[in-house]
Design a protein around this motif. Structure first.
Motif, PDB file in Angstrom:
ATOM      1  N   PRO A 238       0.831  -1.206   0.000  1.00 21.42           N
ATOM      2  CA  PRO A 238       0.000   0.000   0.000  1.00 21.42           C
ATOM      3  C   PRO A 238       0.869   1.260   0.000  1.00 21.42           C
ATOM      4  N   GLU A 241       0.309   7.234   2.886  1.00 16.21           N
ATOM      5  CA  GLU A 241      -0.457   8.470   2.694  1.00 16.21           C
ATOM      6  C   GLU A 241       0.473   9.680   2.641  1.00 16.21           C
ATOM      7  N   SER A 243      -0.171  13.841   2.977  1.00 17.57           N
ATOM      8  CA  SER A 243      -1.127  14.918   3.254  1.00 17.57           C
ATOM      9  C   SER A 243      -0.349  16.218   3.408  1.00 17.57           C
ATOM     10  N   ASN A 253      -4.827  15.148   0.158  1.00 19.61           N
ATOM     11  CA  ASN A 253      -4.369  13.795   0.457  1.00 19.61           C
ATOM     12  C   ASN A 253      -4.160  12.988  -0.815  1.00 19.61           C
ATOM     13  N   LEU A 254      -3.125  12.196  -0.824  1.00 19.54           N
ATOM     14  CA  LEU A 254      -2.915  11.264  -1.937  1.00 19.54           C
ATOM     15  C   LEU A 254      -4.110  10.336  -2.085  1.00 19.54           C
ATOM     16  N   SER A 255      -4.655   9.902  -0.979  1.00 16.28           N
ATOM     17  CA  SER A 255      -5.784   8.966  -1.004  1.00 16.28           C
ATOM     18  C   SER A 255      -7.042   9.560  -1.635  1.00 16.28           C
ATOM     19  N   ASP A 256      -7.077  10.889  -1.787  1.00 16.22           N
ATOM     20  CA  ASP A 256      -8.224  11.519  -2.445  1.00 16.22           C
ATOM     21  C   ASP A 256      -8.349  11.064  -3.896  1.00 16.22           C
ATOM     22  N   ARG A 258      -7.834   7.956  -4.918  1.00 10.84           N
ATOM     23  CA  ARG A 258      -8.072   6.513  -4.984  1.00 10.84           C
ATOM     24  C   ARG A 258      -9.098   6.189  -6.071  1.00 10.84           C
ATOM     25  N   GLU A 349      -6.330   0.679  -6.451  1.00 17.01           N
ATOM     26  CA  GLU A 349      -6.567   0.202  -5.086  1.00 17.01           C
ATOM     27  C   GLU A 349      -5.630   0.855  -4.082  1.00 17.01           C
ATOM     28  N   GLY A 350      -4.707   1.680  -4.566  1.00 17.52           N
ATOM     29  CA  GLY A 350      -3.799   2.388  -3.669  1.00 17.52           C
ATOM     30  C   GLY A 350      -2.512   1.654  -3.384  1.00 17.52           C
ATOM     31  N   ASN A 351      -2.170   0.676  -4.241  1.00 16.91           N
ATOM     32  CA  ASN A 351      -0.942  -0.080  -4.049  1.00 16.91           C
ATOM     33  C   ASN A 351       0.136   0.361  -5.038  1.00 16.91           C
TER      34      ASN A 351
END
Length: 371
Positions: A238, A241, A243, A253-256, A258, A349-351
């Motif tokens: 994974p 993150e 931010s 956020n990087l996860s934004d 996804r 998937e964020g990997n």
């Protein structure tokens, strides 16, 4: 300590049995190997044998040569690497443990042959690949400096792409040689030439295999520890993150992102190779952004002015963040960034799915994903 020396110091296996042919009884290693040689057109000087120990190379003995021939019995209780210095004109690296080794070298033709020890023969093949690669790299470096002197940016970029291609090809050749000689402790000399960022899984599998066979070897365990520290950023893991504030001061956020293929791009306005690569990224972003490709730029600039000016000048329209702390950036620390440009490709998937893509390698990866 350079990579090759480090890998030489990362060795050590316990005793094994030697098998004779066709049903004969196995013979226990007696703790001694014979180093013999045939030399032609020899100059004046000495033949000196040295061993790799801890963080240094220690001279063991001077070998007696008669009529161009020598033979030396070496007491040895564990596998290790040795240097055989032939009259100060040629150094032959040896990987020794269970088998005798024979060296043949002609100082006139510079023809070298290593026979006997399978471990030494593997090391010889690795050294041949290294020598070929170094010759190619030297030629490319000369062309690069010539292009820089002429201020030919197109040629400079092509040479950079050639260097990336050449490095990838060299890694595949080294891995091929290692794979053919499964179980040889000499493989670790080749592993030290690979890039953990790109070849982590291969390196990990070799070191893990050796570690299972020889769990008490300190230096193999050192390799395992170093790889474990890199494991969090290996392919398939994974993506950590990130931010950080964007140019407007808003935390992003990087996860934004996804659900899309995201290239995390570590760069800076002061970094010329980064700026040279930006047009390529802009072109590919425009081509694939509607297909689900995004870029998450992380600047290692020191000032907001340099950062935002570079964004505007290069026409970077994707997400940009920075804490303006240079290499002390929290994101740089998390992703173990010590040089830029550097990139991580993240799947929906964020990997982590790839690293250090740029130029042709980035274009190929995007075509593989979207075309």
């Amino acid at each position: 300590m350079n990579v090759l020396t480090k890998s030489m110091l990362s060795m050590g296996l316990t005793a094994m049995l030697l098998s004779a042919c066709g049903g004969e009884k196995k013979e226990v290693f007696d703790g001694s190997v014979t180093i013999s040689g045939e030399l032609k057109q020899i100059p004046e000087g000495e033949v000196v044998l040295s061993v790799y120990e801890a963080d240094k190379i220690t001279v063991l003995d001077t070998l007696e040569v008669k009529g161009g021939s020598f033979s030396y019995d070496l007491d040895i209780d564990k596998p290790n690497f040795y240097d055989l210095d032939l009259y100060g004109e040629k150094t032959v690296r040896l990987a020794l443990y269970q088998e005798d080794v024979q060296i043949k070298y002609d100082f006139g033709t510079e023809e070298l042959a290593v026979e006997g020890s399978a471990d030494s023969r593997l090391l010889f093949r690795i050294d041949q690949l290294t020598a070929e690669y170094q010759e190619e790299a030297n030629a490319l470096n000369s062309a690069f400096y010539e292009a820089m002197t002429e201020k030919d940016q197109e040629k400079v970029q092509k040479i950079r792409e050639q260097a990336v291609e050449m490095g990838m090809y060299q890694a595949e050749r080294v891995k091929g040689v290692i794979a053919e000689a499964e179980g040889s402790f000499a493989a670790l000399a080749g592993i030290g030439m690979l890039d953990p960022g790109k070849d982590f899984n291969f390196m990990d599998s070799i070191v893990t295999s050796l570690g299972e066979q020889y769990p008490d070897m300190k230096l193999i365990n050192t390799w395992k520890q170093e790889l474990n520290e890199m494991r969090a950023l290996s392919i398939g893991q994974p993506a950590p993150e990130i931010s950080l504030p964007n140019p407007e001061g808003e935390i992003v956020n990087l996860s934004d992102l996804r659900g899309k293929y995201v290239m995390v791009d570590f760069w800076a306005g002061w970094c010329k190779p980064c700026r040279d690569e930006n047009p390529n990224v802009v072109r590919l972003y425009e081509k694939y952004k509607d297909e689900g490709f995004e870029v998450f730029g992380v600047s290692l600039d020191r000032t907001r002015e340099m950062w935002t000016n570079a964004i505007e000048e290069d026409g970077l329209t994707w997400t940009q963040v920075s804490d303006l702390k240079y290499f002390n950036s929290t994101a740089a620390a998390t992703y173990q960034i010590n040089a830029i440009p550097a990139t991580y490709m993240i799947d929906p998937e964020g990997n982590i799915m790839a690293k250090d893509l740029r130029g042709k390698s980035l274009e190929r990866k995007l075509a593989e994903i979207f075309d």
